[in-house]
Design an enzyme around this catalytic site. Sequence first.
Site, PDB file in Angstrom:
ATOM      1  N   LYS A 186      45.537  72.604 -96.331  1.00  0.00           N
ATOM      2  CA  LYS A 186      46.445  72.010 -97.732  1.00  0.00           C
ATOM      3  C   LYS A 186      47.930  71.134 -96.446  1.00  0.00           C
ATOM      4  CE  LYS A 186      45.782  75.865-100.759  1.00  0.00           C
ATOM      5  NZ  LYS A 186      46.773  76.836-101.418  1.00  0.00           N
ATOM      6  N   HIS A 211      53.143  72.595 -96.786  1.00  0.00           N
ATOM      7  CA  HIS A 211      54.184  72.481 -97.592  1.00  0.00           C
ATOM      8  C   HIS A 211      55.669  72.775 -97.051  1.00  0.00           C
ATOM      9  CE1 HIS A 211      56.252  74.293-101.203  1.00  0.00           C
ATOM     10  NE2 HIS A 211      54.675  73.708-102.129  1.00  0.00           N
ATOM     11  N   HIS A 242      56.898  76.802 -96.272  1.00  0.00           N
ATOM     12  CA  HIS A 242      56.947  77.106 -94.455  1.00  0.00           C
ATOM     13  C   HIS A 242      57.801  76.847 -93.454  1.00  0.00           C
ATOM     14  CE1 HIS A 242      52.453  79.058 -95.603  1.00  0.00           C
ATOM     15  NE2 HIS A 242      52.232  78.312 -95.892  1.00  0.00           N
TER      16      HIS A 242
END
Length: 578
Positions: A138, A141, A144
């Site tokens: 992924k 984001h 994080h």
Amino acid sequence: MACTFRRSIAAQLSRVLDLPPENLIKSISAIPVSRKEGVADFQLSLESLLENNNDHLRPDIHDQATRLAAKLKCDTVVSEISTGHGTVNFKVNRELLTKTVLKQVLEDDSQYGLKSELFCGLSQKKVVVEFSSPNVAKKFHVGHLRSTIIGNFIANLKEALGHQVTRINYLGDWGMQFGLLGTGFQLFGYEEKLQSNPLQHLFDVYVQANKEAADDKNVAASAQEYFQRLELGDAQALSLWQRFRDLSIEEYIRIYKRLGIHFDEYSGESFYREKSQEVLKSLNSKGLLQKTMKGTAVVDLSGEGDPSSVCTVMRSDGTSLYATRDLAAAIDRMDKYNFDTMIYVTDKGQRKHFQQVFQMLKIMGYDWAERCQHVPFGVVQGMKTRRGAVTFLEDVLNEIQFRMLQNMAAIKTTKELEDPQETAERVGLAALIIQDFRGLLLSDYQFSWDRVFQSRGDTGVFLQYTHARLHSLEETFGSGFLNDSNTACLKEPQSISILQHLLRFDEVLYRSSQDLQPRHIVTYLLTLSHLAAVAHKTLQIKGSPPEVAGVRLHLFKAVRSVLNSGMKLLGITPVSRM
């Protein structure tokens, strides 16, 4: 430095109170500039002293302070003694203040404040810090981001204090989502898209697979079966998973480089898929594992059958869960690093999870579970770019660079920069970090682009601007000279305020080392920058007599040195021009 003065004050107090000087050091603090009003530099808090030495002092604090002050005398260090409410105040000889502080800051450089007696007796520890921990396959984001910059700050601070720090990035690289991703890639994946934009393509595949699994039971069953194959070590399934993992780490390293952050170890949940089975066997052999009607396995943390204190450690198909893998990881790290402290930096939503993991370690017989610590943080709201709602960190970094370049374009010196993009990114990151670190880590906060980029006020841009301006002074005039005779030239209130503020740096570092909150350092550096801005207008270098110019340059150099050290602890790379 402050401890030189504290030591001298503590020695005199020691004789009067009949207490060892080291018992007094932490009760003697430098008074914040805003509260000084020219009265004193240090104060002894009798309330603080009573906490540790209640056999020697009676609790009528105000009266006690007056009596104590009467027994003390001025000397070569202390020029005035007075009392406040429950405090004895000490004013330091002004020339000695100037000479000692400037000499100490310039001699100790990046170690200034860290050699203080406040850190005396601090033994070197082995510290493991787990932070950032994005999910493989992924895109990185923004969720994080806080874990990444907070964990980096904690690791920086621990390293500065002389501890042996291991920075671990514990990737979310295992679990049911890989069943979905493996099945999804077989159904919707394209090799050319995986090669050209790997994480975006994997993200799209995952979203589509998730949607299909919700509507089609066959896709959901296929995903579950794929994850079982992974758990059982199926070569084909593992090969695809490994490829997803390698591509993700490659992308993350590029982003960490932009943030100026490194890791000593890239670990992940996958490392513990086999060891988590050993944990389950261990829990079972100790009689702690209980099977449920659904076929899952749980641990009763209450020991009394309380359903709210149950932690699930195995699915009905025998596969491991997040908690099981965290137990295995903690045990493995103790074997590998023999740590004194292990710190997990994650959002406050995971509080219960870590409480359960630490409790399970304890009931399994691992006494070192008490050395594990969770540092929780709140949520950032309102982080949007020009294109609307933002999900990914890289979009934020690009937005920061773009907006900062626009702001800098209006300043004529920007044309002289060798790499405007790099400077813009460093200033922008400082802006982002300072906005994040200004409050309690546990608090949620509303992100504001406008507030981030203000060049005046309490912002990261202002810190970078101050540092660059002071660096420019040194480049223009050199660093001057410092000797016993010219230290007497610094008498202006603006210079005394800066010297008094520099006295407090060790206390601020000590406070942050105790509660792991960066806000103490942030507030200190912003105040230092405001004091420097005032002094820069009034304490002229150009046209001043050489002795005066020399000592003023040293004062500004001392400010820049402390500003530089503090910013680096926070994870900010100071710029020399902007």
